[in-house]
Design a protein around this motif. Structure first.
Motif, PDB file in Angstrom:
ATOM      1  N   VAL A   1       0.844  -1.197   0.000  1.00  0.00           N
ATOM      2  CA  VAL A   1       0.000   0.000   0.000  1.00  0.00           C
ATOM      3  C   VAL A   1       0.878   1.247   0.000  1.00  0.00           C
ATOM      4  O   VAL A   1       1.541   1.562   0.988  1.00  0.00           O
ATOM      5  CB  VAL A   1      -0.968   0.033   1.210  1.00  0.00           C
ATOM      6  CG1 VAL A   1      -1.835   1.287   1.161  1.00  0.00           C
ATOM      7  CG2 VAL A   1      -1.844  -1.204   1.242  1.00  0.00           C
ATOM      8  N   ALA A   2       0.889   1.949  -1.145  1.00  0.00           N
ATOM      9  CA  ALA A   2       1.710   3.155  -1.270  1.00  0.00           C
ATOM     10  C   ALA A   2       0.852   4.419  -1.230  1.00  0.00           C
ATOM     11  O   ALA A   2       1.230   5.456  -1.741  1.00  0.00           O
ATOM     12  CB  ALA A   2       2.534   3.091  -2.553  1.00  0.00           C
ATOM     13  N   PHE A   3      -0.306   4.303  -0.636  1.00  0.00           N
ATOM     14  CA  PHE A   3      -1.147   5.477  -0.369  1.00  0.00           C
ATOM     15  C   PHE A   3      -0.655   6.128   0.919  1.00  0.00           C
ATOM     16  O   PHE A   3      -0.123   5.432   1.795  1.00  0.00           O
ATOM     17  CB  PHE A   3      -2.587   5.041  -0.113  1.00  0.00           C
ATOM     18  CG  PHE A   3      -3.490   5.089  -1.309  1.00  0.00           C
ATOM     19  CD1 PHE A   3      -3.414   6.114  -2.239  1.00  0.00           C
ATOM     20  CD2 PHE A   3      -4.456   4.115  -1.480  1.00  0.00           C
ATOM     21  CE1 PHE A   3      -4.276   6.157  -3.321  1.00  0.00           C
ATOM     22  CE2 PHE A   3      -5.319   4.146  -2.561  1.00  0.00           C
ATOM     23  CZ  PHE A   3      -5.228   5.170  -3.485  1.00  0.00           C
TER      24      PHE A   3
ATOM     25  N   PHE B   1      -5.521  11.535   5.322  1.00  0.00           N
ATOM     26  CA  PHE B   1      -6.001  11.054   4.031  1.00  0.00           C
ATOM     27  C   PHE B   1      -6.586   9.653   4.206  1.00  0.00           C
ATOM     28  O   PHE B   1      -6.013   8.809   4.890  1.00  0.00           O
ATOM     29  CB  PHE B   1      -4.818  11.040   3.049  1.00  0.00           C
ATOM     30  CG  PHE B   1      -5.098  10.400   1.726  1.00  0.00           C
ATOM     31  CD1 PHE B   1      -6.141  10.851   0.933  1.00  0.00           C
ATOM     32  CD2 PHE B   1      -4.307   9.354   1.259  1.00  0.00           C
ATOM     33  CE1 PHE B   1      -6.393  10.261  -0.299  1.00  0.00           C
ATOM     34  CE2 PHE B   1      -4.545   8.760   0.030  1.00  0.00           C
ATOM     35  CZ  PHE B   1      -5.592   9.215  -0.749  1.00  0.00           C
ATOM     36  N   THR B   2      -7.756   9.411   3.597  1.00  0.00           N
ATOM     37  CA  THR B   2      -8.451   8.146   3.834  1.00  0.00           C
ATOM     38  C   THR B   2      -7.867   6.957   3.069  1.00  0.00           C
ATOM     39  O   THR B   2      -8.159   5.810   3.404  1.00  0.00           O
ATOM     40  CB  THR B   2      -9.940   8.269   3.433  1.00  0.00           C
ATOM     41  OG1 THR B   2      -9.996   8.853   2.132  1.00  0.00           O
ATOM     42  CG2 THR B   2     -10.706   9.120   4.415  1.00  0.00           C
ATOM     43  N   GLY B   3      -7.051   7.250   2.048  1.00  0.00           N
ATOM     44  CA  GLY B   3      -6.565   6.180   1.168  1.00  0.00           C
ATOM     45  C   GLY B   3      -5.838   5.063   1.894  1.00  0.00           C
ATOM     46  O   GLY B   3      -6.193   3.887   1.761  1.00  0.00           O
ATOM     47  N   GLY B   4      -4.810   5.408   2.656  1.00  0.00           N
ATOM     48  CA  GLY B   4      -3.973   4.395   3.304  1.00  0.00           C
ATOM     49  C   GLY B   4      -4.741   3.523   4.273  1.00  0.00           C
ATOM     50  O   GLY B   4      -4.821   2.304   4.102  1.00  0.00           O
TER      51      GLY B   4
ATOM     52  N   GLY C   1      -7.998   3.276   4.828  1.00  0.00           N
ATOM     53  CA  GLY C   1      -9.186   2.636   4.263  1.00  0.00           C
ATOM     54  C   GLY C   1      -8.833   1.302   3.638  1.00  0.00           C
ATOM     55  O   GLY C   1      -9.400   0.248   3.969  1.00  0.00           O
ATOM     56  N   LEU C   2      -7.862   1.327   2.707  1.00  0.00           N
ATOM     57  CA  LEU C   2      -7.464   0.111   2.019  1.00  0.00           C
ATOM     58  C   LEU C   2      -6.834  -0.881   2.994  1.00  0.00           C
ATOM     59  O   LEU C   2      -7.056  -2.079   2.911  1.00  0.00           O
ATOM     60  CB  LEU C   2      -6.480   0.447   0.894  1.00  0.00           C
ATOM     61  CG  LEU C   2      -7.066   0.734  -0.496  1.00  0.00           C
ATOM     62  CD1 LEU C   2      -7.825  -0.484  -0.994  1.00  0.00           C
ATOM     63  CD2 LEU C   2      -7.978   1.929  -0.508  1.00  0.00           C
ATOM     64  N   HIS C   3      -6.051  -0.346   3.930  1.00  0.00           N
ATOM     65  CA  HIS C   3      -5.349  -1.184   4.896  1.00  0.00           C
ATOM     66  C   HIS C   3      -6.317  -2.134   5.618  1.00  0.00           C
ATOM     67  O   HIS C   3      -6.120  -3.349   5.655  1.00  0.00           O
ATOM     68  CB  HIS C   3      -4.632  -0.280   5.908  1.00  0.00           C
ATOM     69  CG  HIS C   3      -3.808  -1.020   6.903  1.00  0.00           C
ATOM     70  ND1 HIS C   3      -2.443  -1.093   6.809  1.00  0.00           N
ATOM     71  CD2 HIS C   3      -4.156  -1.731   8.002  1.00  0.00           C
ATOM     72  CE1 HIS C   3      -1.982  -1.825   7.807  1.00  0.00           C
ATOM     73  NE2 HIS C   3      -2.998  -2.208   8.559  1.00  0.00           N
TER      74      HIS C   3
ATOM     75  N   VAL D   1     -17.733  11.145   1.798  1.00  0.00           N
ATOM     76  CA  VAL D   1     -18.743  10.105   1.719  1.00  0.00           C
ATOM     77  C   VAL D   1     -18.348   8.917   2.608  1.00  0.00           C
ATOM     78  O   VAL D   1     -19.147   8.410   3.366  1.00  0.00           O
ATOM     79  CB  VAL D   1     -18.973   9.668   0.252  1.00  0.00           C
ATOM     80  CG1 VAL D   1     -19.948   8.510   0.176  1.00  0.00           C
ATOM     81  CG2 VAL D   1     -19.494  10.850  -0.558  1.00  0.00           C
ATOM     82  N   ILE D   2     -17.106   8.480   2.523  1.00  0.00           N
ATOM     83  CA  ILE D   2     -16.542   7.480   3.443  1.00  0.00           C
ATOM     84  C   ILE D   2     -15.039   7.338   3.232  1.00  0.00           C
ATOM     85  O   ILE D   2     -14.275   7.082   4.151  1.00  0.00           O
ATOM     86  CB  ILE D   2     -17.241   6.096   3.322  1.00  0.00           C
ATOM     87  CG1 ILE D   2     -16.985   5.268   4.605  1.00  0.00           C
ATOM     88  CG2 ILE D   2     -16.782   5.322   2.085  1.00  0.00           C
ATOM     89  CD1 ILE D   2     -17.988   4.168   4.862  1.00  0.00           C
ATOM     90  N   GLY D   3     -14.592   7.504   1.969  1.00  0.00           N
ATOM     91  CA  GLY D   3     -13.209   7.218   1.588  1.00  0.00           C
ATOM     92  C   GLY D   3     -13.248   6.209   0.460  1.00  0.00           C
ATOM     93  O   GLY D   3     -14.301   6.031  -0.170  1.00  0.00           O
ATOM     94  N   PRO D   4     -12.139   5.508   0.183  1.00  0.00           N
ATOM     95  CA  PRO D   4     -12.194   4.486  -0.860  1.00  0.00           C
ATOM     96  C   PRO D   4     -13.220   3.429  -0.483  1.00  0.00           C
ATOM     97  O   PRO D   4     -13.456   3.197   0.696  1.00  0.00           O
ATOM     98  CB  PRO D   4     -10.775   3.902  -0.867  1.00  0.00           C
ATOM     99  CG  PRO D   4     -10.172   4.289   0.438  1.00  0.00           C
ATOM    100  CD  PRO D   4     -10.819   5.576   0.821  1.00  0.00           C
TER     101      PRO D   4
END
Lengths: 446, 150
Positions: A144-146, A151-154, A156-158, A252-255
Motif C-alpha cells: 500500500v503506497a497510499f 487522508f483516507t486512502g492508506g 481505508g485500504l489497509h 462520503v466514506i473514503g475508498p
C-alpha cells in the motif's frame, strides 16, 4: 499490446463476491435503500444544519417512502462542510467517534470526517468487496503506497485488506527507490496507490535498472485521482500487471464507494450504502441515462457523519445495464474531470483529463504535462508543457516539429481550444506523490 | 568516413545552451563546430566534438537528452559556386539533405561542410566520383589531424 493478465480474477467464479449484498435483486435493494434513507434522515436531525433545512422543506423521516425521495433532500457542498468547521456535521456525541480523517485541504482549510466503530467496520467491508472482486484472497500480500494519515486512502485500504485476511505492507507514500526494494524483496502480488504514482514506480524502476516485469506484482487497485483508459494500458504494460479502478472520497466514506470487478465494465457503486445521483451541475436536474454529469452521493448507513446529497464535483456517467459478474449494482464510468478543475479557456470548458487523453494517443511523449494559462491581453493563452521520451528525440527539426504539431492538433481536436505546445526534456515537470499538479493558472481575475 | 554528431534537445530557456557546453568542458572534450536550430518552444543543438564517445557519456551522465547521428564532413572548394555545384550534384543523384552547417575552419584552399544526408552511405558512394572536382568526404582522423596542424 501484450498485457500480462493475472490469473486470480479469471478464476473468480461468476457468482463470487465478498458480500451477498452486492448482488441483491433490485427490488430488494430499493426496499433496503428506502429503509436506510429513512434512518439516515432521522440521524441527520441531530445536525443543526440538516435539522433546519429539513424542517424548512417539511421533510420528516416518515415522509421518505422510496429511494427517489432523496431528490427532496437538501444538497451538501464542500463549502457547507467548511462553513461548519470543524465538526458541525457530527451526528453523534464525540465519545462515540472512533476515528477522524480529513481532506487534504488543498484549497483552504481541511475538512474533517468522523467514523464510529461501526462505520469503520462498514468501511473495511466496502474496501474488502472491491479488493475481493479484483481477485484478492487471504494468501496474498499487498503493497500500500497510499498516504497514511488524515487522508483516507492508506487506512481505508489497509483495513479492507486485513478484512479479506491478506497481508499488508503499509509502505505509505514517498521514497520510491525504497518502495522498489520492498517490491523486490517482500514480493507482494498487489499494488495499491494513485495511478500517477504507479507510473512513477515504473519509471524509477527503469532508472534503477530494475525490470518491473521481474517483480511478483500481478495486479493493482488505483484511485485517488482521475485517470484515463490509456493510462491503464500504460500501467499494465510498464508494470506487467492488471490495473483496477476504484473510487471514493472522504466526505462520503473514503475508498470503497465503488470499484471495478474482473470484467472492467465500470465501477460497481455500493448502493446498499450510498444512493447515487448524476446531475447537471448548472440546473441540478438529473442528466439523461448514461450521460455525463456531476455525481452526488447520499450516505445510507454512516452513523458519525451522515451526509445528504454530497456534491462531489466529479464528472462521470452511470451505467445501469447488467454486468456479467452478477452484481446488480449501478456502475459509474471513470471520472473524466471535476467541475472545479474545469478550466474555462476562451469560453470553452476544458478538463485537464482531456489533455492527458490527447497525450496518451501520441507516441514519443510521457503522460506528464503542465497546463499554463495566461491572459496577456483580452484573450486567454494556454500553453501545455509536455515531456518528450528520450528515445523519441530526433536531431531533425522537422520531426520534432511534426511531433509538436501532432500534439497541438490532438489537443485542439479534443478540447476545441488551440493551445501552444512546448516540448520539454524528460523529468523536468514536477512529479507529485499524491494528486498531480497539472494546472498553473496565472490569470488575474477581478 | 562517417562522422558521429552529437544531437541535444534543449528547452528554450535562458542558459540552456550553456549546460551541455559546460559538461563537455568539464569532461575535457573539445567542441570542433556546432549548429543550433531553435523554435520558440525548444531547440536542437548539433555538435561535432573530438572524442564523441567521451562527450556522449558525459552528456548522458549529466542527464542531457542526447543522441548520435551519422553525418559527413565534406571538403568543398572554397570558390564561388563550390557549394552550389556540390548541391546540384546531390540533387541529380537523388541525395536528400536533412540539414548542414559549415565547419569553423578551412583546410588549405577548401571549406569544410558538415552535412546530414538522409542516407549517408549512399552519399559516400555517390560523392566518391567527385574527387576531381575538389569534393572529398573526409576521414575522421584526417579531420581532427588537420585541425591539430592548423
Amino acid at each position: 499490446m501484450k498485457v500480462a493478465t493475472h490469473t486470480l480474477s479469471k478464476e473468480t467464479k461468476e457468482s463470487d463476491w465478498w458480500d451477498p449484498a452486492e448482488a441483491l435483486p433490485r427490488e430488494e435493494l430499493r426496499d433496503l435503500q428506502t429503509r436506510r434513507l429513512r434512518e439516515t434522515v432521522s440521524r441527520t436531525l441531530s445536525v443543526p444544519y440538516y435539522k433546519e433545512a429539513l424542517a424548512r422543506d417539511n421533510i420528516t423521516p416518515e415522509s421518505i417512502t422510496s429511494p427517489d425521495d432523496v431528490r427532496r433532500l437538501p444538497f451538501t457542498t464542500k463549502d457547507d462542510l467548511r462553513d461548519h468547521y470543524p465538526l458541525g456535521f457530527l451526528a453523534v456525541p464525540r465519545s462515540e467517534v472512533a476515528r477522524y480523517h480529513g481532506s487534504s485541504g488543498t484549497t483552504g482549510k481541511p475538512t474533517f470526517v468522523a467514523y464510529t466503530k461501526k462505520d469503520l467496520d462498514t468501511w473495511a467491508n466496502l474496501c474488502a468487496r472491491f479488493l475481493y472482486a479484483g481477485g484478492l484472497r487471504s494468501e496474498h500480500t499487498v503493497h500500500v503506497a497510499f498516504g497514511y494519515g488524515l487522508f483516507t486512502g492508506g487506512f481505508g485500504l489497509h483495513y479492507g485488506i486485513e478484512k479479506v485476511g491478506a497481508a499488508v505492507v503499509p509502505v505509505a507514500a514517498g521514497n520510491t527507490k525504497r518502495q522498489i526494494l520492498l517490491l523486490q524483496d517482500l514480493e507482494p502480488e498487489v499494488l495499491i496507490c494513485t495511478p500517477s504514482y504507479a507510473l512513477n514506480i515504473a519509471e524509477v524502476c527503469r532508472e534503477e535498472g530494475v525490470d518491473p516485469h521481474t517483480l511478483k506484482l500481478q495486479y493493482g487497485h488505483f484511485g485517488g485521482e482521475p485517470w484515463t483508459e490509456k493510462m491503464r494500458f500504460q500501467i499494465e504494460e510498464s508494470l506487467g500487471i492488471e490495473a483496477f479502478n476504484n473510487y471514493g472520497l472522504s466526505e462520503v466514506i473514503g475508498p470503497g464507494v465503488s470499484g471495478e470487478c474482473a470484467h472492467h465494465t465500470g465501477m460497481h457503486i455500493q448502493e446498499d450504502h450510498f444512493l447515487v445521483e448524476c446531475i447537471d451541475p448548472e440546473t441540478l436536474e438529473p442528466v439523461t441515462d448514461g450521460s455525463y454529469g456531476e455525481l452526488v452521493f447520499t450516505n445510507l448507513t454512516k452513523e458519525a457523519m451522515p451526509i445528504l446529497r454530497y456534491r462531489t464535483r466529479d464528472i462521470a456517467a452511470l451505467e445501469t445495464c447488467p454486468c456479467p459478474c452478477g452484481r446488480t449494482t449501478v456502475r459509474m464510468h471513470r471520472v473524466v474531470g471535476r467541475t472545479d478543475d474545469m478550466l474555462i479557456i476562451r469560453g470553452a470548458n476544458v478538463y485537464p483529463s482531456q489533455i492527458e487523453e490527447s497525450l496518451l494517443l501520441v507516441e514519443g511523449v510521457a503522460p506528464h504535462y503542465l497546463i499554463e494559462v495566461h491572459r496577456p491581453g483580452a484573450l486567454d493563452e494556454a500553453t501545455v508543457k509536455v515531456e518528450i521520451l528520450p528515445e523519441f528525440f530526433s536531431d531533425k527539426m522537422r520531426k520534432m516539429q511534426a511531433l509538436r504539431e501532432d500534439i497541438q492538433r490532438r489537443i485542439e481536436t479534443t478540447t476545441g481550444v488551440r493551445m501552444q505546445v512546448e516540448l520539454v526534456p524528460p523529468q523536468t515537470l514536477e512529479r507529485s506523490i499524491g494528486k498531480s499538479k497539472r494546472v498553473l493558472d496565472h490569470r488575474k481575475m477581478d | 568516413m562517417k562522422l558521429t554528431q552529437l544531437s541535444l534537445f534543449l528547452e528554450n530557456k535562458p542558459g540552456h545552451v550553456k549546460i551541455p557546453c559546460q559538461v563537455l568542458a568539464e569532461a575535457g572534450v573539445n567542441i570542433c563546430t556546432l549548429s543550433l536550430a531553435d523554435t520558440a518552444q525548444f531547440g536542437i543543438l548539433h555538435l561535432i566534438v573530438e572524442d564523441w564517445e567521451k562527450g556522449y557519456a558525459a552528456l548522458k551522465n549529466a542527464g542531457c537528452v542526447v543522441n548520435t547521428t551519422d553525418v559527413l564532413a565534406l571538403v568543398v572548394p572554397d570558390r564561388p559556386g563550390g557549394l552550389a555545384d556540390l548541391l546540384d550534384h546531390c540533387d541529380t543523384c537523388g541525395l536528400n539533405i536533412e540539414y548542414m552547417y559549415a565547419f569553423t575552419r578551412r583546410r588549405k584552399q577548401d571549406a569544410i561542410m558538415i552535412i546530414c544526408f538522409e542516407d549517408p552511405d549512399k552519399a559516400i558512394e555517390v560523392l566518391k566520383d567527385r574527387k576531381m572536382d575538389g569534393v572529398d568526404v573526409m576521414r575522421c582522423t584526417d579531420l581532427f589531424g588537420d585541425l591539430e596542424g592548423l
